[in-house]
Design a protein around this motif. Structure first.
Motif, PDB file in Angstrom:
ATOM      1  N   ASN A  88       0.971  -1.251  -0.671  1.00 29.48           N
ATOM      2  CA  ASN A  88       0.029  -0.099   0.680  1.00 29.48           C
ATOM      3  C   ASN A  88       0.904   1.327   0.048  1.00 29.48           C
ATOM      4  OD1 ASN A  88      -1.663   2.014   1.180  1.00 29.48           O
ATOM      5  ND2 ASN A  88      -3.629   0.642   0.601  1.00 29.48           N
ATOM      6  N   GLY A  89       0.764   2.238  -1.093  1.00 29.44           N
ATOM      7  CA  GLY A  89       1.094   3.375  -1.084  1.00 29.44           C
ATOM      8  C   GLY A  89       1.598   4.079  -1.947  1.00 29.44           C
ATOM      9  N   PRO A  90       1.707   4.810  -2.357  1.00 31.60           N
ATOM     10  CA  PRO A  90       1.790   5.251  -3.998  1.00 31.60           C
ATOM     11  C   PRO A  90       2.186   4.319  -5.476  1.00 31.60           C
ATOM     12  CG  PRO A  90       3.409   6.645  -2.668  1.00 31.60           C
ATOM     13  CD  PRO A  90       3.056   5.502  -1.948  1.00 31.60           C
ATOM     14  N   LYS A  91       2.883   4.121  -5.385  1.00 21.62           N
ATOM     15  CA  LYS A  91       2.809   2.762  -7.168  1.00 21.62           C
ATOM     16  C   LYS A  91       1.911   1.976  -6.612  1.00 21.62           C
ATOM     17  CE  LYS A  91       4.796  -1.110  -9.054  1.00 21.62           C
ATOM     18  NZ  LYS A  91       6.562  -2.093  -8.662  1.00 21.62           N
ATOM     19  N   LEU A  92       1.086   1.799  -5.621  1.00 15.25           N
ATOM     20  CA  LEU A  92      -0.574   1.162  -6.066  1.00 15.25           C
ATOM     21  C   LEU A  92      -1.600   2.040  -6.321  1.00 15.25           C
ATOM     22  CD1 LEU A  92      -2.092  -1.632  -5.962  1.00 15.25           C
ATOM     23  CD2 LEU A  92      -2.455  -0.670  -2.809  1.00 15.25           C
ATOM     24  N   TYR A  93      -1.371   3.473  -5.609  1.00 14.36           N
ATOM     25  CA  TYR A  93      -2.380   4.863  -6.058  1.00 14.36           C
ATOM     26  C   TYR A  93      -1.978   4.919  -7.398  1.00 14.36           C
ATOM     27  CZ  TYR A  93      -4.519   4.098  -1.292  1.00 14.36           C
ATOM     28  OH  TYR A  93      -5.141   3.819  -0.297  1.00 14.36           O
ATOM     29  N   SER A  94      -0.847   5.134  -7.933  1.00 14.75           N
ATOM     30  CA  SER A  94      -0.413   4.849  -9.436  1.00 14.75           C
ATOM     31  C   SER A  94      -1.200   3.650 -10.177  1.00 14.75           C
ATOM     32  CB  SER A  94       0.801   4.875  -9.707  1.00 14.75           C
ATOM     33  OG  SER A  94       1.208   5.074 -11.005  1.00 14.75           O
ATOM     34  N   MET A  95      -1.251   2.551  -9.795  1.00 12.06           N
ATOM     35  CA  MET A  95      -2.227   1.443 -10.093  1.00 12.06           C
ATOM     36  C   MET A  95      -3.492   1.889 -10.450  1.00 12.06           C
ATOM     37  SD  MET A  95       0.286  -0.653 -11.542  1.00 12.06           S
ATOM     38  CE  MET A  95      -0.858  -2.087 -12.159  1.00 12.06           C
ATOM     39  N   TYR A  96      -3.959   2.430  -9.327  1.00  9.18           N
ATOM     40  CA  TYR A  96      -5.705   2.199  -9.902  1.00  9.18           C
ATOM     41  C   TYR A  96      -6.041   3.650 -10.107  1.00  9.18           C
ATOM     42  CZ  TYR A  96      -6.752  -0.399  -5.349  1.00  9.18           C
ATOM     43  OH  TYR A  96      -7.201  -1.498  -4.681  1.00  9.18           O
ATOM     44  N   ASN A  97      -5.015   4.805 -10.436  1.00  5.94           N
ATOM     45  CA  ASN A  97      -5.136   6.250 -11.105  1.00  5.94           C
ATOM     46  C   ASN A  97      -4.801   5.409 -13.108  1.00  5.94           C
ATOM     47  OD1 ASN A  97      -5.962   7.982  -9.425  1.00  5.94           O
ATOM     48  ND2 ASN A  97      -3.931   7.708  -8.288  1.00  5.94           N
ATOM     49  N   ASN A  98      -4.114   4.831 -12.979  1.00  6.62           N
ATOM     50  CA  ASN A  98      -3.742   4.381 -14.063  1.00  6.62           C
ATOM     51  C   ASN A  98      -4.907   3.043 -15.575  1.00  6.62           C
ATOM     52  OD1 ASN A  98      -2.297   6.669 -14.704  1.00  6.62           O
ATOM     53  ND2 ASN A  98      -0.290   4.521 -13.454  1.00  6.62           N
ATOM     54  N   SER A  99      -6.132   3.449 -13.838  1.00  2.55           N
ATOM     55  CA  SER A  99      -6.691   2.355 -14.785  1.00  2.55           C
ATOM     56  C   SER A  99      -8.414   2.649 -14.581  1.00  2.55           C
ATOM     57  CB  SER A  99      -6.741   1.318 -13.266  1.00  2.55           C
ATOM     58  OG  SER A  99      -5.883   0.718 -13.492  1.00  2.55           O
ATOM     59  N   ASP A 100      -9.134   2.293 -15.722  1.00  2.00           N
ATOM     60  CA  ASP A 100      -9.966   2.299 -15.679  1.00  2.00           C
ATOM     61  C   ASP A 100     -11.304   2.086 -15.232  1.00  2.00           C
ATOM     62  OD1 ASP A 100      -9.224   4.435 -18.437  1.00  2.00           O
ATOM     63  OD2 ASP A 100      -9.072   2.429 -19.108  1.00  2.00           O
ATOM     64  N   ILE A 101     -11.776   0.640 -14.432  1.00  2.00           N
ATOM     65  CA  ILE A 101     -12.288   0.118 -14.166  1.00  2.00           C
ATOM     66  C   ILE A 101     -11.380  -0.636 -13.159  1.00  2.00           C
ATOM     67  CG2 ILE A 101     -14.308  -1.726 -14.533  1.00  2.00           C
ATOM     68  CD1 ILE A 101     -14.802  -0.657 -17.182  1.00  2.00           C
ATOM     69  N   PHE A 102     -12.046  -0.978 -12.438  1.00  5.20           N
ATOM     70  CA  PHE A 102     -11.391  -2.287 -11.234  1.00  5.20           C
ATOM     71  C   PHE A 102     -12.743  -3.089 -10.875  1.00  5.20           C
ATOM     72  CE2 PHE A 102     -11.204  -3.479  -7.439  1.00  5.20           C
ATOM     73  CZ  PHE A 102     -10.037  -4.361  -6.504  1.00  5.20           C
TER      74      PHE A 102
ATOM     75  N   MET B 291     -12.568   3.345  -4.799  1.00  7.11           N
ATOM     76  CA  MET B 291     -13.213   4.386  -4.811  1.00  7.11           C
ATOM     77  C   MET B 291     -12.445   6.074  -3.858  1.00  7.11           C
ATOM     78  SD  MET B 291     -16.944   2.777  -2.734  1.00  7.11           S
ATOM     79  CE  MET B 291     -16.190   1.891  -2.086  1.00  7.11           C
ATOM     80  N   SER B 292     -11.734   5.719  -2.944  1.00  2.00           N
ATOM     81  CA  SER B 292     -11.114   6.785  -3.075  1.00  2.00           C
ATOM     82  C   SER B 292     -10.822   7.526  -4.453  1.00  2.00           C
ATOM     83  CB  SER B 292     -10.105   6.656  -1.649  1.00  2.00           C
ATOM     84  OG  SER B 292      -9.111   5.460  -2.263  1.00  2.00           O
ATOM     85  N   GLN B 293      -9.924   6.467  -5.408  1.00  2.00           N
ATOM     86  CA  GLN B 293      -9.876   7.089  -6.576  1.00  2.00           C
ATOM     87  C   GLN B 293     -10.681   7.723  -7.650  1.00  2.00           C
ATOM     88  OE1 GLN B 293      -6.193   8.081  -5.742  1.00  2.00           O
ATOM     89  NE2 GLN B 293      -7.093   7.878  -3.715  1.00  2.00           N
ATOM     90  N   GLY B 294     -11.710   8.082  -7.121  1.00  2.00           N
ATOM     91  CA  GLY B 294     -12.724   7.517  -8.228  1.00  2.00           C
ATOM     92  C   GLY B 294     -13.060   6.888  -9.041  1.00  2.00           C
ATOM     93  N   LEU B 295     -12.260   5.373  -8.807  1.00  2.00           N
ATOM     94  CA  LEU B 295     -12.449   4.601 -10.246  1.00  2.00           C
ATOM     95  C   LEU B 295     -13.907   3.461  -9.931  1.00  2.00           C
ATOM     96  CD1 LEU B 295     -10.641   2.529 -12.308  1.00  2.00           C
ATOM     97  CD2 LEU B 295      -9.616   1.578 -10.096  1.00  2.00           C
ATOM     98  N   PRO B 296     -14.451   3.331 -10.864  1.00  2.00           N
ATOM     99  CA  PRO B 296     -15.540   2.756 -11.055  1.00  2.00           C
ATOM    100  C   PRO B 296     -15.596   1.218 -11.138  1.00  2.00           C
ATOM    101  CG  PRO B 296     -15.602   4.403 -13.394  1.00  2.00           C
ATOM    102  CD  PRO B 296     -14.016   4.266 -12.789  1.00  2.00           C
TER     103      PRO B 296
ATOM    104  N   LEU C 176     -20.112  -1.021 -18.692  1.00  2.00           N
ATOM    105  CA  LEU C 176     -19.072  -0.037 -18.002  1.00  2.00           C
ATOM    106  C   LEU C 176     -18.631   0.604 -19.209  1.00  2.00           C
ATOM    107  CD1 LEU C 176     -18.004  -0.117 -14.590  1.00  2.00           C
ATOM    108  CD2 LEU C 176     -19.044   1.414 -15.595  1.00  2.00           C
ATOM    109  N   SER C 177     -17.773  -0.066 -20.102  1.00  2.00           N
ATOM    110  CA  SER C 177     -16.783   0.684 -21.083  1.00  2.00           C
ATOM    111  C   SER C 177     -17.145   1.978 -21.981  1.00  2.00           C
ATOM    112  CB  SER C 177     -15.832  -0.257 -21.989  1.00  2.00           C
ATOM    113  OG  SER C 177     -16.925  -1.460 -21.992  1.00  2.00           O
ATOM    114  N   LYS C 178     -19.164   1.193 -22.191  1.00  2.00           N
ATOM    115  CA  LYS C 178     -19.202   2.523 -23.279  1.00  2.00           C
ATOM    116  C   LYS C 178     -20.754   3.094 -22.173  1.00  2.00           C
ATOM    117  CE  LYS C 178     -20.466  -1.714 -25.980  1.00  2.00           C
ATOM    118  NZ  LYS C 178     -21.194  -2.356 -26.607  1.00  2.00           N
ATOM    119  N   ASP C 179     -20.297   2.667 -21.724  1.00  2.00           N
ATOM    120  CA  ASP C 179     -21.589   3.757 -20.538  1.00  2.00           C
ATOM    121  C   ASP C 179     -21.095   5.447 -19.876  1.00  2.00           C
ATOM    122  OD1 ASP C 179     -23.092   5.579 -19.075  1.00  2.00           O
ATOM    123  OD2 ASP C 179     -24.854   3.377 -19.308  1.00  2.00           O
ATOM    124  N   ALA C 180     -20.340   5.947 -20.531  1.00  2.00           N
ATOM    125  CA  ALA C 180     -19.491   7.004 -19.923  1.00  2.00           C
ATOM    126  C   ALA C 180     -20.878   8.104 -18.371  1.00  2.00           C
ATOM    127  CB  ALA C 180     -18.777   8.835 -20.610  1.00  2.00           C
TER     128      ALA C 180
END
Length: 256
Positions: free
Chosen positions: A123-137, A155-160, A197-201
């Motif tokens: 848990n740390g910056p590298k993991l949160y970078s993974m969340y932020n560089n993703s589109d769907i979890f 959810m903290s990173q706004g990742l659907p 999710l990929s189609k519904d912005a």
């Protein structure tokens, strides 16, 4: 003894909504605790324009073991990429006893170019970078979870997110509001939800922003002392009187 203790308790704090529902008929002076997220690394997104994402980068974070259901997610990837012609990419973060068999499944399904195993990331910056560089979890848990920490993180990173409708998850997550909830043990439902999710912005944006607000509320109310103080004030008159007296003294209104 358990029934007597619960029935006669002045107030009750319970960890988990399922326990709350189990005991509420014995004593309605019961509240669920708000989990304490003592993670110095967590930084909640102030905004995330989920409408901009194209939905191609998928993420799973968790153990690689049978009870986590990663094999269902891999099979869903086969449906999407091999049968429907998409080009989704999946990053798998985590380790566990099933890693070799999951890697073999990926090879057998011809998905080696689409799925990458990253191993454990602390848990740390590298993991949160993974969340932020993703589109769907995606959390494909087939049997049960309390409420997984990884959902709080996504959810903290706004990742659907897409999660299964098991155990404690549906007690906190609202379908189509803070995540998409699906039935467990179904690669078809996982694939359909990813495609949707990929189609519904608009849906992505709704889930993203509601997830951020959910985490803001959680962090603001997680203080353990305040939780105990609130339930005592609500249910114990002698505490409420004492607390009010202390407040008056603190404000300089002591007339004694």
């Amino acid at each position: 003894l358990e029934k007597y203790a619960v029935s006669n308790a002045v107030s009750i704090l319970t960890a988990g909504a399922a326990t709350l529902l189990h005991y509420k008929n014995l004593n309605n002076k019961i509240e669920e605790t708000i989990p304490r997220l003592n993670w110095p690394e967590i930084k909640i997104q102030t905004d995330k324009s989920a409408t901009k994402c194209i939905g191609n980068n998928l993420l799973y974070v968790g153990g690689l073991m049978s009870r986590k259901g990663v094999d269902y997610l891999i099979k869903a990837m086969s449906i999407l990429n091999n049968q429907k012609g998409y080009e989704f990419r999946l990053n798998v973060v985590g380790s566990g006893p099933e890693q070799m068999s999951l890697e073999k499944l990926v090879m057998d399904l011809g998905l080696s170019d689409a799925i990458r195993f990253h191993g454990h990331i602390s848990n740390g910056p590298k993991l949160y970078s993974m969340y932020n560089n993703s589109d769907i979890f995606v959390l494909p848990t087939p049997y049960g979870e309390g409420f997984p920490r990884v959902l709080y993180e996504s959810m903290s990173q706004g990742l659907p997110s897409i999660a299964t409708n098991v155990s404690g998850i549906p007690h906190k997550v609202v379908n189509e509001k803070t995540a998409l909830l699906i039935e467990p043990r179904s690669e078809n439902q996982i694939a359909d939800s990813i495609e949707r999710l990929s189609k519904d912005a608009d849906l992505r944006h709704t889930i993203s922003m509601n997830g951020i607000q959910f985490m803001r509320n959680l962090v603001e109310n997680q203080d353990a002392g305040k939780q105990v103080e609130r339930i005592l004030r609500n249910n114990l008159k002698v505490y409420r009187i004492w607390s009010d007296q202390r407040l008056m003294i603190g404000n300089g209104h002591d007339n004694n």
